[in-house]
Design an enzyme around this catalytic site. Structure first.
Site, PDB file in Angstrom:
ATOM      1  N   LYS A   1       0.836  -1.206   0.000  1.00  0.00           N
ATOM      2  CA  LYS A   1       0.000   0.000   0.000  1.00  0.00           C
ATOM      3  C   LYS A   1       0.871   1.257   0.000  1.00  0.00           C
ATOM      4  CE  LYS A   1      -3.878   2.011   2.606  1.00  0.00           C
ATOM      5  NZ  LYS A   1      -4.651   1.905   3.858  1.00  0.00           N
TER       6      LYS A   1
ATOM      7  N   PHE B   1     -14.960  14.076  12.428  1.00  0.00           N
ATOM      8  CA  PHE B   1     -16.378  14.132  12.086  1.00  0.00           C
ATOM      9  C   PHE B   1     -16.519  14.166  10.564  1.00  0.00           C
ATOM     10  CE2 PHE B   1     -15.933  15.997  16.299  1.00  0.00           C
ATOM     11  CZ  PHE B   1     -16.884  15.296  17.024  1.00  0.00           C
TER      12      PHE B   1
ATOM     13  N   ARG C   1     -17.662  12.755   6.963  1.00  0.00           N
ATOM     14  CA  ARG C   1     -18.651  11.913   6.290  1.00  0.00           C
ATOM     15  C   ARG C   1     -18.003  11.323   5.037  1.00  0.00           C
ATOM     16  NH1 ARG C   1     -22.756  16.216   4.674  1.00  0.00           N
ATOM     17  NH2 ARG C   1     -20.782  17.329   4.447  1.00  0.00           N
TER      18      ARG C   1
ATOM     19  N   GLY D   1     -35.451   4.567   4.946  1.00  0.00           N
ATOM     20  CA  GLY D   1     -34.866   3.637   3.994  1.00  0.00           C
ATOM     21  C   GLY D   1     -34.649   2.285   4.621  1.00  0.00           C
TER      22      GLY D   1
ATOM     23  N   CYS E   1     -18.978   3.638  10.710  1.00  0.00           N
ATOM     24  CA  CYS E   1     -19.107   4.440  11.933  1.00  0.00           C
ATOM     25  C   CYS E   1     -20.358   4.118  12.746  1.00  0.00           C
ATOM     26  CB  CYS E   1     -19.098   5.930  11.583  1.00  0.00           C
ATOM     27  SG  CYS E   1     -17.519   6.498  10.926  1.00  0.00           S
TER      28      CYS E   1
END
Length: 432
Positions: A35, A150, A152, A254, A261
């Site tokens: 990697k 925090f 997303r 949904g 998370c």
């Protein structure tokens, strides 16, 4: 400033790249030699919108480098970020072995003052454990800071560069001054850097994710009840969301939440409660409801086909747990596919980014389509599991020409019910 980031997963790589973007000299450390070689050659190992541009730019400017040597990272950085995995243990708790293992080695290797920053999502009290692990061997001063992320997935770069707030848990004025200096370029518009104690910072992350998971789960319960009483969850959602105390976000019903998370963090906070003799009754409900919600479409599909699904060809649109990511961790699509396979269905799936990850997990248990319409050929039904933008305005005539059965089971409520029914397609969604 000189920064080292230990771990190059979603959080570590975004953190390192975005810190380099504001002029810092960043060295990212990972034990995976292959990697690291790929990153040194300019290859981004994850899909995250806009990350590739910043990644390439900062490598070229020599502000972003990669190594497998922890010792090199500690020599390089004045601030050392720990962005290591905290996988879910068998009992639901967060497994801290990677963080504490690295902390132990840091204590043996540091030669001068460092600020060690917990960037990983960790249970309350982890900073004390990290401090103790380092102190066991350290012969120089150091500070441990809790600085939860925090970010997303799908918006991580924007979230890092333009944060709503930055939380720093620290008890050392020296460490606080360094963290404020580091983050000052990201809060020029006036968003706050919130300084608090380490335990409060650790709990802030868990409490935030658990609250959002509860908000999603509550809306899914409302959607399920709407079906019982003949209400329209879209109208209810809009009516609720215009109340400023509630807000419009995270009110879309949904087939449940997934990802790296929410599932892990809710379980970890629930387990932390048990460890301290506190019963999180709300989290009990969130966990139970979300597990059921992931397969809420299955009884509807069974009912439509009168319980006979053996040999049915089902097209699946969307495999990632959310759009704009290739992450399939805890993805509802996997639960849907597993249930359909157990019922004897043949699955042909399409996702813009996540198919390689699903292939590694499921292999040839399902078929993979080259495009969204290719997945529909001779299918008895379409099931939508992820709300990718490309699925939002399809060519319904083209869909009907491919599908054998003109029926859509939509787990993300992408379309207006009347619009789809006017296309002479049976449309079954959530809460409508």
């Amino acid at each position: 400033m000189k920064i080292a980031v230990i771990g190059t997963g979603y959080v570590g790589l975004v953190t390192g790249t975005c810190l380099a973007e504001t002029g810092n000299d960043v060295l990212c450390i990972d034990i995976d030699e292959n990697k690291v070689k790929r990153m040194q050659q300019g290859e981004v190992p994850i899909y995250e919108p806009h990350l590739d541009v910043l990644f390439e730019r900062n490598i070229k400017a020599k502000r972003l480098k990669f190594s497998t040597s922890l010792e090199e990272g500690l020599e390089h950085g004045d601030i050392i970020f720990l962005a290591l995995p905290t996988p879910e243990d068998e009992d639901g708790s967060a497994d801290l072995k990677y963080i504490l293992g690295v902390a132990d080695n840091i204590g043996k290797l540091i030669k001068d003052y460092k600020v060690i920053v917990d960037k990983s999502t960790v249970p309350v009290g982890t900073s004390d454990k990290v401090k103790a692990a380092i102190a066991k061997h350290a012969t120089v001063d150091f500070d441990v800071v809790s600085n939860p992320e925090f970010l997303r997935e799908g918006f991580a770069v924007d979230d890092f560069l333009k944060p709503e707030r930055i939380v720093v848990g620290a008890s050392s004025d020296r460490a606080i001054a360094l963290m404020e200096k580091l983050y000052k370029p990201y809060v020029r518009s006036g968003n706050p850097i919130l300084i608090m104690d380490e335990k409060s910072a650790e709990l802030t992350k868990y409490a935030s994710n658990a609250f959002l998971a509860a908000k999603i789960t509550f809306m899914n319960e409302i959607a399920n009840f709407c079906e019982k009483v003949g209400a329209d969850v879209d109208k209810v959602r809009i009516g609720m969301g215009t109340d400023s105390r509630i807000g419009k976000r995270f009110l879309f019903p949904g087939i449940g939440y997934g990802g790296s998370c929410f599932p892990k963090d809710v379980k970890a906070l629930h387990k932390s409660g048990q460890d301290h003799n506190y019963d999180f009754k709300i989290l009990d409900s969130v966990l139970t409801v979300n597990k059921k919600q992931k397969v809420v479409l299955i009884p509807k599909i069974e009912n439509y086909f009168n319980g006979d699904l053996k040999g049915k060809k089902i097209a699946v649109w969307g495999l990632a747990f959310k759009p704009e990511t290739d992450d399939i961790r805890e993805a509802p699509a996997l639960d849907v596919i597993d249930s359909l396979l157990n019922l004897g269905c043949h699955i042909k799936a399409f996702d813009p980014e996540a198919m390689d990850n699903v292939k590694r997990k499921l292999g040839d248990k399902i078929e993979y389509a080259d495009g969204m319409y290719d997945a529909l050929v001779d299918a008895d039904a379409l099931v939508i599991c992820t709300e990718w933008s490309i699925f939002r305005t399809p060519n319904f005539e083209r869909m009907k020409s491919k599908l054998k059965g003109h029926v859509i089971f939509d787990g993300r409520n992408l379309y207006d019910v009347k619009d789809v029914e006017n296309e002479n397609i049976t449309y079954i969604s959530i809460g409508r």
